[in-house]
Design a protein around this motif. Structure first.
Motif, PDB file in Angstrom:
ATOM      1  N   VAL A 126       0.832  -1.203   0.000  1.00 52.99           N
ATOM      2  CA  VAL A 126       0.000   0.000   0.000  1.00 52.99           C
ATOM      3  C   VAL A 126       0.870   1.257   0.000  1.00 52.99           C
ATOM      4  N   GLU A 127       0.541   2.185  -0.879  1.00 56.53           N
ATOM      5  CA  GLU A 127       1.157   3.514  -0.873  1.00 56.53           C
ATOM      6  C   GLU A 127       0.007   4.513  -0.842  1.00 56.53           C
ATOM      7  N   ASP A 128      -0.245   5.078   0.334  1.00 54.36           N
ATOM      8  CA  ASP A 128      -1.443   5.897   0.537  1.00 54.36           C
ATOM      9  C   ASP A 128      -1.365   7.271  -0.125  1.00 54.36           C
ATOM     10  N   LYS A 129      -0.177   7.830  -0.212  1.00 53.35           N
ATOM     11  CA  LYS A 129      -0.051   9.194  -0.730  1.00 53.35           C
ATOM     12  C   LYS A 129      -0.554   9.291  -2.166  1.00 53.35           C
ATOM     13  N   LEU A 131       7.919   7.116  -3.373  1.00 55.83           N
ATOM     14  CA  LEU A 131       6.602   7.748  -3.444  1.00 55.83           C
ATOM     15  C   LEU A 131       6.036   8.026  -2.056  1.00 55.83           C
ATOM     16  N   ASN A 132       6.380   7.164  -1.124  1.00 55.88           N
ATOM     17  CA  ASN A 132       5.878   7.299   0.242  1.00 55.88           C
ATOM     18  C   ASN A 132       6.710   8.272   1.080  1.00 55.88           C
ATOM     19  N   GLY A 133       7.749   8.865   0.474  1.00 55.79           N
ATOM     20  CA  GLY A 133       8.588   9.822   1.191  1.00 55.79           C
ATOM     21  C   GLY A 133       9.602   9.181   2.122  1.00 55.79           C
ATOM     22  N   LEU A 134       9.856   7.880   1.962  1.00 60.26           N
ATOM     23  CA  LEU A 134      10.804   7.175   2.822  1.00 60.26           C
ATOM     24  C   LEU A 134      12.228   7.224   2.297  1.00 60.26           C
ATOM     25  N   ALA A 135      12.394   7.652   1.050  1.00 56.47           N
ATOM     26  CA  ALA A 135      13.730   7.769   0.448  1.00 56.47           C
ATOM     27  C   ALA A 135      13.666   8.825  -0.645  1.00 56.47           C
ATOM     28  N   SER A 136      14.796   9.430  -0.920  1.00 55.86           N
ATOM     29  CA  SER A 136      14.843  10.485  -1.937  1.00 55.86           C
ATOM     30  C   SER A 136      15.086   9.936  -3.331  1.00 55.86           C
ATOM     31  N   SER A 137      15.695   8.751  -3.412  1.00 57.54           N
ATOM     32  CA  SER A 137      16.002   8.155  -4.713  1.00 57.54           C
ATOM     33  C   SER A 137      15.917   6.641  -4.610  1.00 57.54           C
TER      34      SER A 137
END
Length: 432
Positions: free
Chosen positions: A197-200, A223-229
């Protein structure tokens, strides 16, 4: 009446009175316990409905009634003879209900698999299950809906858009024709346990190992903001970091909301290529899980006069031995997600996927999908090989090399094993 007779009469009546007292005491206790249990059951049932007040409860509760309602909605058709033997393969739900826990969101490449067919993680529910009382109020997403293309710009996406419509239409028609399989033992949480699941960006991604799943998890993390690349995320972080949630970690209301409103994607691969890729990855390289767990069992059962060293470490499994294990109705060790059929991993005839990608066209499909969901323009799908990067990728030519040591009957049986995956996703049957 002499004293002896008086004494015996008193003793007899006393004994009878004591037994009567003990019986009455037991009866009173049973009546009291029954009233308490009845109140508990009434209280427990009232916690489930109406749906608007649904509470998060233990995953020990079965959802058989809901799945009976779900499968009842699928059209029932007469299955031709060539598919009758596949009835149990389409959903594979006729086994004891799995005990679902909320402990782990993801599974590493070399961890004990959360496979729907692994008997080690399934158990009978000894207690009488509590079931949902009003399944008719739930909406199962059976009807196909058009992709939201509002984020897609440019004419270059016309071809992949047409390809998607063709794939979705083919799968829908297949399921409409052959998907009428009822089973009251189906379990919703097991069905969605492999969906990330990716809620954003409102994405549901069903993981199919050996079809680019490691890099898709990297994309989901970005996409979930857990990593920049996606390029900077290691293999261990992807599979052991527990950063991504799976759909079975939500309560029933959350599962249905996401199934009905999020973009659902699955990426698949030619079944033979996927099988050979899994074998090469797990058995042709050192592996601290697959060798001792699968390798030792395979060598012990299928290799006559095996050497003690091979029996002790499980290394050196041959592809022919691996195939014997795969096709054995009495496998010495359970099935594994890396070679399990997509029809049993992602349930494509019950979960109506909006996007069907293929490993063979991965770069184009991934780019189109990222456009559809409105991903940042700088995010690109990684193309690097996750592990054993110096090895040649598994190709059709390499598959023929592995199959040449098998008899025609063995090759045919592998095709039969993956028959539904070939039909659902329009893969060409190999030349056997």
């Amino acid at each position: 009446m002499n004293p002896k007779q008086v004494f015996l009469s008193v003793l007899l009546f006393g004994t009878a009175g004591l037994l009567l007292f003990m019986y009455l005491q037991v009866w009173i206790e049973e009546q009291h316990s029954g009233r308490i249990e009845k109140k508990r059951e009434q209280k427990g049932t009232s916690e489930w409905w109406p749906v608007k007040s649904l509470k998060h409860v233990s995953r020990m509760v079965t959802t058989g009634k809901i799945q009976e309602h779900i499968t009842n909605q699928i059209s029932e058709v007469h299955m031709p003879e060539d598919l009758k033997k596949e009835r149990g393969n389409l959903f594979n739900m006729g086994r004891p209900t799995r005990v679902l826990r909320k402990s782990s969101y993801s599974q590493g490449e070399d961890e004990a698999p959360r496979s729907s067919t692994d008997n080690s993680i399934e158990t009978h529910q000894k207690a009488k299950p509590r079931v949902l009382q009003k399944p008719t109020e739930m909406n199962w997403p059976l009807v196909t809906r058009p992709l939201n293309k509002s984020s897609v710009q440019g004419n270059k996406w016309k071809k992949p858009a047409a390809t998607q419509e063709k794939r979705r239409s083919l799968l829908h028609e297949f399921c409409k024709k052959y998907g009428g399989v009822k089973d009251s033992q189906s379990n919703l949480f097991r069905m969605v346990s492999r969906i990330y699941v990716e809620d954003k960006h409102k994405i549901l991604y069903c993981e199919v190992p050996k079809a680019g799943c490691s890099n898709w998890k990297r994309v989901l993390m970005v996409l979930n903001g857990l990593a920049s690349s996606a390029l900077n995320i290691s293999h261990d972080t992807v599979h052991y970091g527990k950063h991504l949630k799976t759909l079975d970690s939500f309560d029933l209301k959350g599962v249905y909301m996401r199934l009905n409103t999020y973009t659902k994607a699955v990426f698949v691969r030619d079944p033979m290529e996927r099988l050979v890729s899994a074998f090469r990855d797990k058995f042709e390289h050192p592996n601290s899980y697959y060798h001792p767990v699968f390798g030792k069992a395979i060598i012990k059962k299928y290799r006559p006069d095996a050497r003690e060293e091979a029996l002790n470490n499980g290394s050196g499994v041959k592809f022919k031995e691996f195939v014997y294990y795969l096709l054995d109705a009495h496998r010495p060790v359970g099935m594994d997600i890396h070679w399990e059929r997509v029809s049993k991993l992602c349930y494509p005839c019950l979960i109506n996927y909006d996007f069907i990608g293929k490993f063979e066209t991965l770069e184009e499909d991934a780019s189109y999908f990222l456009q559809l969901i409105g991903a940042p323009t700088e995010l690109k799908f990684p193309t690097f090989k996750d592990r054993h990067s110096s090895d040649e990728r598994t190709s059709a030519h390499m598959v023929r090399h592995y199959l040449k040591d098998l008899s025609q009957e063995e090759r045919q049986r592998i095709y039969d094993f993956y028959h539904l995956d070939y039909l659902m996703f329009n893969y060409t049957a190999p030349h056997l």
